[in-house]
Design a protein around this motif. Structure first.
Motif, PDB file in Angstrom:
ATOM      1  N   UNK A  70      68.234 -65.611   2.791  1.00  0.00           N
ATOM      2  CA  UNK A  70      67.013 -65.925   3.521  1.00  0.00           C
ATOM      3  C   UNK A  70      65.845 -65.200   2.888  1.00  0.00           C
ATOM      4  N   UNK A  71      64.622 -65.585   3.275  1.00  0.00           N
ATOM      5  CA  UNK A  71      63.441 -64.831   2.862  1.00  0.00           C
ATOM      6  C   UNK A  71      63.358 -63.592   3.745  1.00  0.00           C
ATOM      7  N   UNK A  72      63.343 -62.436   3.110  1.00  0.00           N
ATOM      8  CA  UNK A  72      63.533 -61.200   3.859  1.00  0.00           C
ATOM      9  C   UNK A  72      62.475 -60.163   3.535  1.00  0.00           C
ATOM     10  N   UNK A  73      62.299 -59.837   2.252  1.00  0.00           N
ATOM     11  CA  UNK A  73      61.293 -58.861   1.843  1.00  0.00           C
ATOM     12  C   UNK A  73      60.671 -59.358   0.541  1.00  0.00           C
ATOM     13  N   UNK A  86      68.602 -58.958  11.371  1.00  0.00           N
ATOM     14  CA  UNK A  86      67.540 -58.957  12.383  1.00  0.00           C
ATOM     15  C   UNK A  86      66.641 -57.727  12.283  1.00  0.00           C
ATOM     16  N   UNK A  87      67.254 -56.546  12.139  1.00  0.00           N
ATOM     17  CA  UNK A  87      66.391 -55.359  12.089  1.00  0.00           C
ATOM     18  C   UNK A  87      65.589 -55.311  10.799  1.00  0.00           C
ATOM     19  N   UNK A  88      66.157 -55.844   9.701  1.00  0.00           N
ATOM     20  CA  UNK A  88      65.377 -55.892   8.463  1.00  0.00           C
ATOM     21  C   UNK A  88      64.221 -56.876   8.581  1.00  0.00           C
ATOM     22  N   UNK A  93      59.308 -58.764   7.685  1.00  0.00           N
ATOM     23  CA  UNK A  93      58.686 -60.085   7.795  1.00  0.00           C
ATOM     24  C   UNK A  93      57.165 -60.024   7.976  1.00  0.00           C
ATOM     25  N   UNK A  94      56.629 -59.101   8.780  1.00  0.00           N
ATOM     26  CA  UNK A  94      55.165 -59.063   8.910  1.00  0.00           C
ATOM     27  C   UNK A  94      54.448 -58.865   7.571  1.00  0.00           C
ATOM     28  N   UNK A 162      61.496 -66.259   8.207  1.00  0.00           N
ATOM     29  CA  UNK A 162      60.908 -64.957   8.514  1.00  0.00           C
ATOM     30  C   UNK A 162      60.847 -64.693  10.016  1.00  0.00           C
ATOM     31  N   UNK A 163      60.716 -65.768  10.788  1.00  0.00           N
ATOM     32  CA  UNK A 163      60.671 -65.629  12.241  1.00  0.00           C
ATOM     33  C   UNK A 163      62.060 -65.540  12.870  1.00  0.00           C
ATOM     34  N   UNK A 164      63.097 -65.588  12.042  1.00  0.00           N
ATOM     35  CA  UNK A 164      64.452 -65.464  12.558  1.00  0.00           C
ATOM     36  C   UNK A 164      64.949 -66.706  13.267  1.00  0.00           C
ATOM     37  N   UNK A 165      64.390 -67.868  12.928  1.00  0.00           N
ATOM     38  CA  UNK A 165      64.840 -69.119  13.534  1.00  0.00           C
ATOM     39  C   UNK A 165      66.002 -69.705  12.735  1.00  0.00           C
TER      40      UNK A 165
END
Length: 358
Positions: A70-73, A86-88, A93-94, A162-165
């Motif tokens: 996923x796109x993470x950092x 999730x915690x990452x 994501x912001x 990025x929104x965790x969807x």
């Protein structure tokens, strides 16, 4: 601690040398996140750090959801484990959204539309469905959300990641699919922000040290202020040395692994041994660094001998064999050629194919 010591210790920290790990999830968990926009290369980055593995075994771990993509950092794909995702995301994501803000505006992706697209994607994937990008493009089109052109759709999908969807689903043949994160990684933990900063900092410096605070900020995409805050919370658990006026932090158990010299490794494109640092001077002389910059920094598969970048390699898959085309920056000694040949053999074993080395 000389620059060569830094390189050799990083090989050990990253589990390229020394004790290897047992399975793909353990590698990704150890490193925290593994850059993975080049899927074939990212699989080899994991395989290199495993005691014994094949390309097919890592494909299976990916399809089973043991590792997610996923796109993470930074605005790029990474492998991450379900327990960490999730915690990452909540931490990084912001920063990626901020980096993407100009493109969101340019592509007329205002917040209302992006919330609608998230809802439509979630509806289409609910119940364990896993759909390709083209199939989800059709879903959005039917909902009146224009996504023609690869770039607009790419940013819609990245926003949802990025929104965790959504996150990666299993591959369908050679195609990638998407799945709901709630179904792919249910009931995984979240952390308070300060706790997440500390968790990311200790993971980074233990798995990639010796490294600087600037290296950590570059890798994570965090601000220097946040990177310092994370390090401050965990530095009592790390060793610290100053080299050439730079502060390096690393695990108390990090050593210069006792491997024979010369020892060679064929590293993947974007391997964390290269992309995990801002300052790469420890892995080659200035002229080697210039050659890497000419190639786009990490934008090449690289050959490393005793921690130093000595050249690049390319692969060509042919029926029944893999052809490895190597290009060295300088004439290699006979012992180095033997070491590179052994490294090539390990890559062939990973692909379960005989190797022809050019």
């Amino acid at each position: 601690m000389a620059h060569l010591d830094i390189a050799l210790r990083r090989l050990h920290s990253q589990r390229i040398s020394g004790a290897h790990l047992e399975n793909p999830g353990e590698v990704v968990g150890w490193l925290g996140a593994v850059q993975a926009q080049d899927y074939a290369g990212a699989k080899w980055a994991l395989g290199l750090r495993l005691q014994a593995s094949t390309d097919g075994e890592i494909d299976q771990a990916f399809s089973d959801g043991v590792i997610l993509r996923t796109h993470l950092m930074r605005p790029t794909w990474h492998f991450v484990t379900p327990v960490d995702i999730r915690w990452m995301l909540s931490l990084t994501a912001p920063r990626v959204h901020a980096a993407n803000a100009y493109m969101y505006r340019s592509l007329e992706l205002e917040s209302t539309l992006l919330r609608r697209s998230n809802a439509e994607l979630a509806r289409a994937l609910r119940g364990g469905k896993q759909l390709t990008r083209d199939e989800l493009r059709d879903v959005l089109r039917e909902a009146g959300i224009a996504s023609d052109g690869g770039l607009r759709l790419a940013y819609i999908m990245m926003f949802a990641e990025l929104e965790g969807v959504i996150c990666s689903g299993a591959r369908r043949g050679k195609q990638f699919t998407y799945a709901l994160l709630d179904e792919r990684a249910p009931d995984t933990k979240t952390l308070e922000r300060e706790e997440a900063l500390a968790a990311l900092a200790i993971r980074y410096f233990v798995s990639r040290g010796p490294a600087t605070i600037q290296d950590f900020a570059k890798w994570s995409g965090l601000t220097i202020t946040d990177a310092r805050g994370g390090l401050e919370a965990v530095k009592a658990r790390l060793r610290h040395e100053v080299v050439d006026g730079q502060d390096y932090w690393f695990s108390t158990s990090t050593t210069q692994a006792g491997v024979p010299s010369p020892t060679a490794y064929l590293l993947s494109i974007y391997d964390e041994y290269v992309s995990g640092y801002r300052d790469r001077s420890a892995i080659g002389e200035a002229e080697v660094g210039a050659k890497l910059r000419a190639l786009g920094n990490a934008l090449s598969y690289i050959i490393v001998v005793d921690g130093q970048v000595v050249g690049t390699w390319k692969r060509k898959l042919r029926k029944g064999a893999v052809i490895l085309d190597t290009s060295l920056f300088a004439r290699a000694k006979q012992a180095e050629v033997r070491a590179i040949t052994l490294a090539a053999k390990k890559y062939g074993e990973f692909l379960e194919l005989p190797v022809e080395l050019v």
